[in-house]
Design a protein around this motif. Structure first.
Motif, PDB file in Angstrom:
ATOM      1  N   VAL A   1       0.852  -1.199   0.000  1.00 23.54           N
ATOM      2  CA  VAL A   1       0.000   0.000   0.000  1.00 23.54           C
ATOM      3  C   VAL A   1       0.884   1.244   0.000  1.00 23.54           C
ATOM      4  O   VAL A   1       2.049   1.226   0.431  1.00 23.54           O
ATOM      5  CB  VAL A   1      -0.944   0.029   1.226  1.00 23.54           C
ATOM      6  CG1 VAL A   1      -1.952  -1.104   1.157  1.00 23.54           C
ATOM      7  CG2 VAL A   1      -0.161  -0.037   2.527  1.00 23.54           C
ATOM      8  N   ARG A   2       0.297   2.317  -0.479  1.00 25.91           N
ATOM      9  CA  ARG A   2       0.958   3.620  -0.456  1.00 25.91           C
ATOM     10  C   ARG A   2      -0.119   4.669  -0.223  1.00 25.91           C
ATOM     11  O   ARG A   2      -1.262   4.515  -0.666  1.00 25.91           O
ATOM     12  CB  ARG A   2       1.690   3.869  -1.762  1.00 25.91           C
ATOM     13  CG  ARG A   2       2.584   5.104  -1.730  1.00 25.91           C
ATOM     14  CD  ARG A   2       3.554   5.114  -2.898  1.00 25.91           C
ATOM     15  NE  ARG A   2       2.862   5.154  -4.183  1.00 25.91           N
ATOM     16  CZ  ARG A   2       3.488   5.066  -5.345  1.00 25.91           C
ATOM     17  NH1 ARG A   2       4.801   4.879  -5.385  1.00 25.91           N
ATOM     18  NH2 ARG A   2       2.800   5.113  -6.479  1.00 25.91           N
ATOM     19  N   ALA A   3       0.215   5.763   0.460  1.00 23.43           N
ATOM     20  CA  ALA A   3      -0.784   6.788   0.775  1.00 23.43           C
ATOM     21  C   ALA A   3      -0.154   8.162   0.741  1.00 23.43           C
ATOM     22  O   ALA A   3       1.065   8.324   0.880  1.00 23.43           O
ATOM     23  CB  ALA A   3      -1.411   6.535   2.140  1.00 23.43           C
ATOM     24  N   SER A   4      -0.996   9.173   0.580  1.00 20.45           N
ATOM     25  CA  SER A   4      -0.537  10.565   0.600  1.00 20.45           C
ATOM     26  C   SER A   4      -1.686  11.456   1.033  1.00 20.45           C
ATOM     27  O   SER A   4      -2.865  11.082   0.947  1.00 20.45           O
ATOM     28  CB  SER A   4      -0.023  10.994  -0.777  1.00 20.45           C
ATOM     29  OG  SER A   4      -1.077  10.936  -1.736  1.00 20.45           O
ATOM     30  N   LEU A   5      -1.349  12.627   1.515  1.00 24.95           N
ATOM     31  CA  LEU A   5      -2.351  13.625   1.876  1.00 24.95           C
ATOM     32  C   LEU A   5      -2.573  14.520   0.663  1.00 24.95           C
ATOM     33  O   LEU A   5      -1.669  15.235   0.226  1.00 24.95           O
ATOM     34  CB  LEU A   5      -1.873  14.459   3.075  1.00 24.95           C
ATOM     35  CG  LEU A   5      -1.875  13.753   4.429  1.00 24.95           C
ATOM     36  CD1 LEU A   5      -1.092  14.551   5.462  1.00 24.95           C
ATOM     37  CD2 LEU A   5      -3.304  13.518   4.919  1.00 24.95           C
ATOM     38  N   VAL A   6      -3.768  14.482   0.123  1.00 25.91           N
ATOM     39  CA  VAL A   6      -4.070  15.323  -1.036  1.00 25.91           C
ATOM     40  C   VAL A   6      -4.624  16.679  -0.605  1.00 25.91           C
ATOM     41  O   VAL A   6      -4.631  17.622  -1.392  1.00 25.91           O
ATOM     42  CB  VAL A   6      -5.054  14.597  -1.981  1.00 25.91           C
ATOM     43  CG1 VAL A   6      -4.381  13.375  -2.584  1.00 25.91           C
ATOM     44  CG2 VAL A   6      -6.336  14.198  -1.248  1.00 25.91           C
ATOM     45  N   GLU A   7      -5.100  16.780   0.625  1.00 26.37           N
ATOM     46  CA  GLU A   7      -5.469  18.052   1.241  1.00 26.37           C
ATOM     47  C   GLU A   7      -4.973  18.036   2.672  1.00 26.37           C
ATOM     48  O   GLU A   7      -5.167  17.049   3.386  1.00 26.37           O
ATOM     49  CB  GLU A   7      -6.984  18.266   1.221  1.00 26.37           C
ATOM     50  CG  GLU A   7      -7.576  18.493  -0.158  1.00 26.37           C
ATOM     51  CD  GLU A   7      -9.046  18.856  -0.087  1.00 26.37           C
ATOM     52  OE1 GLU A   7      -9.394  19.711   0.774  1.00 26.37           O
ATOM     53  OE2 GLU A   7      -9.841  18.287  -0.847  1.00 26.37           O
ATOM     54  N   ALA A   8      -4.338  19.132   3.099  1.00 27.34           N
ATOM     55  CA  ALA A   8      -3.782  19.180   4.460  1.00 27.34           C
ATOM     56  C   ALA A   8      -3.794  20.616   4.973  1.00 27.34           C
ATOM     57  O   ALA A   8      -2.840  21.371   4.783  1.00 27.34           O
ATOM     58  CB  ALA A   8      -2.368  18.617   4.486  1.00 27.34           C
ATOM     59  N   ALA A   9      -4.882  20.996   5.586  1.00 26.56           N
ATOM     60  CA  ALA A   9      -4.991  22.293   6.259  1.00 26.56           C
ATOM     61  C   ALA A   9      -5.040  22.020   7.760  1.00 26.56           C
ATOM     62  O   ALA A   9      -5.996  21.419   8.256  1.00 26.56           O
ATOM     63  CB  ALA A   9      -6.241  23.038   5.811  1.00 26.56           C
ATOM     64  N   PRO A  10      -4.006  22.397   8.509  1.00 26.53           N
ATOM     65  CA  PRO A  10      -3.934  22.023   9.926  1.00 26.53           C
ATOM     66  C   PRO A  10      -5.055  22.632  10.756  1.00 26.53           C
ATOM     67  O   PRO A  10      -5.611  23.688  10.423  1.00 26.53           O
ATOM     68  CB  PRO A  10      -2.572  22.571  10.361  1.00 26.53           C
ATOM     69  CG  PRO A  10      -2.264  23.652   9.393  1.00 26.53           C
ATOM     70  CD  PRO A  10      -2.867  23.232   8.097  1.00 26.53           C
ATOM     71  N   GLY A  11      -5.381  21.933  11.833  1.00 23.78           N
ATOM     72  CA  GLY A  11      -6.347  22.443  12.794  1.00 23.78           C
ATOM     73  C   GLY A  11      -5.651  23.270  13.863  1.00 23.78           C
ATOM     74  O   GLY A  11      -4.467  23.619  13.756  1.00 23.78           O
ATOM     75  N   ALA A  12      -6.383  23.588  14.912  1.00 29.60           N
ATOM     76  CA  ALA A  12      -5.847  24.425  15.990  1.00 29.60           C
ATOM     77  C   ALA A  12      -6.351  23.919  17.329  1.00 29.60           C
ATOM     78  O   ALA A  12      -7.340  23.184  17.413  1.00 29.60           O
ATOM     79  CB  ALA A  12      -6.246  25.881  15.786  1.00 29.60           C
ATOM     80  N   CYS A  13      -5.670  24.326  18.391  1.00 32.49           N
ATOM     81  CA  CYS A  13      -6.043  23.955  19.760  1.00 32.49           C
ATOM     82  C   CYS A  13      -6.088  25.216  20.623  1.00 32.49           C
ATOM     83  O   CYS A  13      -5.350  26.173  20.385  1.00 32.49           O
ATOM     84  CB  CYS A  13      -5.046  22.973  20.361  1.00 32.49           C
ATOM     85  SG  CYS A  13      -4.804  21.452  19.415  1.00 32.49           S
ATOM     86  N   SER A  14      -6.922  25.204  21.635  1.00 27.13           N
ATOM     87  CA  SER A  14      -6.999  26.320  22.575  1.00 27.13           C
ATOM     88  C   SER A  14      -5.961  26.139  23.673  1.00 27.13           C
ATOM     89  O   SER A  14      -5.912  25.082  24.312  1.00 27.13           O
ATOM     90  CB  SER A  14      -8.392  26.404  23.196  1.00 27.13           C
ATOM     91  OG  SER A  14      -9.374  26.634  22.205  1.00 27.13           O
ATOM     92  N   PRO A  15      -5.111  27.146  23.910  1.00 31.16           N
ATOM     93  CA  PRO A  15      -4.107  27.019  24.970  1.00 31.16           C
ATOM     94  C   PRO A  15      -4.727  27.231  26.348  1.00 31.16           C
ATOM     95  O   PRO A  15      -5.745  27.914  26.509  1.00 31.16           O
ATOM     96  CB  PRO A  15      -3.109  28.125  24.637  1.00 31.16           C
ATOM     97  CG  PRO A  15      -3.926  29.161  23.929  1.00 31.16           C
ATOM     98  CD  PRO A  15      -4.992  28.413  23.175  1.00 31.16           C
ATOM     99  N   SER A  16      -4.120  26.655  27.329  1.00 27.50           N
ATOM    100  CA  SER A  16      -4.557  26.846  28.707  1.00 27.50           C
ATOM    101  C   SER A  16      -4.044  28.181  29.241  1.00 27.50           C
ATOM    102  O   SER A  16      -3.130  28.792  28.678  1.00 27.50           O
ATOM    103  CB  SER A  16      -4.035  25.708  29.588  1.00 27.50           C
ATOM    104  OG  SER A  16      -2.605  25.729  29.619  1.00 27.50           O
ATOM    105  N   VAL A  17      -4.652  28.631  30.309  1.00 27.35           N
ATOM    106  CA  VAL A  17      -4.157  29.789  31.058  1.00 27.35           C
ATOM    107  C   VAL A  17      -3.675  29.240  32.397  1.00 27.35           C
ATOM    108  O   VAL A  17      -4.464  29.056  33.323  1.00 27.35           O
ATOM    109  CB  VAL A  17      -5.251  30.855  31.251  1.00 27.35           C
ATOM    110  CG1 VAL A  17      -4.699  32.042  32.029  1.00 27.35           C
ATOM    111  CG2 VAL A  17      -5.796  31.316  29.905  1.00 27.35           C
ATOM    112  N   PRO A  18      -2.391  28.926  32.511  1.00 23.07           N
ATOM    113  CA  PRO A  18      -1.927  28.222  33.705  1.00 23.07           C
ATOM    114  C   PRO A  18      -2.001  29.088  34.956  1.00 23.07           C
ATOM    115  O   PRO A  18      -1.755  30.295  34.922  1.00 23.07           O
ATOM    116  CB  PRO A  18      -0.471  27.879  33.355  1.00 23.07           C
ATOM    117  CG  PRO A  18      -0.076  28.883  32.333  1.00 23.07           C
ATOM    118  CD  PRO A  18      -1.320  29.189  31.545  1.00 23.07           C
TER     119      PRO A  18
END
Length: 288
Positions: free
Chosen positions: A251-268
């Motif tokens: 098998v072989r694979a690739s990302l044909v679309e790749a727009a990264p997501g995001a995360c909310s940072p903590s307030v320590p």
């Protein structure tokens, strides 16, 4: 001056009348000179004591500390290729005997040969796991917010004229109390910062667009294509029928679309305490 003041107050019981006289818990005579002069403000602007005298005390008046740290950030939630697919002996949606194939967690999508090829009679359909968003990497733990404190300089009060910028005050009573109408001022000779910030953390990834394409091959070198091509987005598990007479060998694979997501940072939160050492209390005269 101190001797005259001791005599003037001799009618009131005193615990001591030494070099630094103890203020009794009574209102001082209105015509007496102040025992002390106090200046409060930025340290680099503090004027010297009058007549070249050394300060009686110096210290800090801390403000209420901030209970949260700033500065946490989160890196992007990158698209990650899935590594697992499942073959089935029946056409979609399957339901026959199945074989699970896993290229490994660190698979980068390059040609991966299966340990044992899947025979054509066992390869009527295939389901490819969807791509995913990686956890976000948090930034380094920040430093706690700086301690907010005003500098205090207290000078001897045996001067006949008020030093510019200073206010007249007296040393508080033995319990650190002031008389009615007087304003209490507490400060500390030393502040020791034992505070720290809790480590930064990132919430779950969200958003982003990830579409992975899977190619199937009948040989271990990824030269002979099997007819099915699968595309899967986030949260999708598509099923594709296989009509080729070739076995599944790689098998072989690739990302044909790749727009990264995001995360909310903590307030320590701030942990630890601000230690206050060598306290002093003075009482400023009522405003007239």
């Amino acid at each position: 001056m101190r001797r005259l003041m001791c005599l003037a107050l001799s009618a009131t019981p005193l615990l001591a009348c030494e070099d630094e006289w103890l203020v009794p818990l009574m209102t001082p005579p209105p015509d007496s000179y102040p025992v002390l002069w106090m200046w409060v403000g930025p340290k680099d602007e503090a004027p010297p004591c009058a007549d070249g005298q050394p300060p009686r005390w110096e210290g800090w008046m801390p403000e209420e500390p901030v209970d949260a740290c700033d500065g946490c950030t989160c890196g992007p939630a990158a698209c990650v290729l899935p590594s697992r697919l499942t073959t089935d002996a029946l056409s979609c949606p399957g339901g026959g005997s199945s074989v699970s194939v896993d290229a490994g967690n660190r698979w980068d999508g390059t040609c991966a040969a299966l340990p044992s090829p899947v025979a054509p009679e066992e390869l009527a359909s295939v389901v490819y796991d969807p791509p995913a968003l990686s956890p976000c990497a948090p930034s380094e733990t920040p430093e706690p917010p700086p301690v907010a404190a005003r500098f205090v300089r207290v000078c001897a009060g045996d001067t006949s004229q008020e030093p510019p910028g200073f206010i007249a005050c007296m040393q508080a009573g033995r319990e650190g109390t002031c008389w009615d109408g007087y304003t209490r001022h507490e400060f500390f000779e030393e502040l020791v910062d034992h505070r720290a910030c809790a480590p930064c953390e990132c919430g779950p990834p969200a958003g982003g667009t990830c579409v992975a394409e899977l190619l199937l091959y009948g040989d271990s070198a990824c030269n002979d294509r099997v007819d099915a091509t699968l595309s899967a987005g986030l949260g999708e598990t598509p099923c594709a029928d296989i009509r080729s007479s070739l076995p599944l060998s790689a098998v072989r694979a690739s990302l044909v679309e790749a727009a990264p997501g995001a995360c909310s940072p903590s307030v320590p939160a701030v942990t630890g305490t601000l230690e206050r050492r060598e306290p002093h209390v003075v009482c400023s005269f009522p405003e007239t």
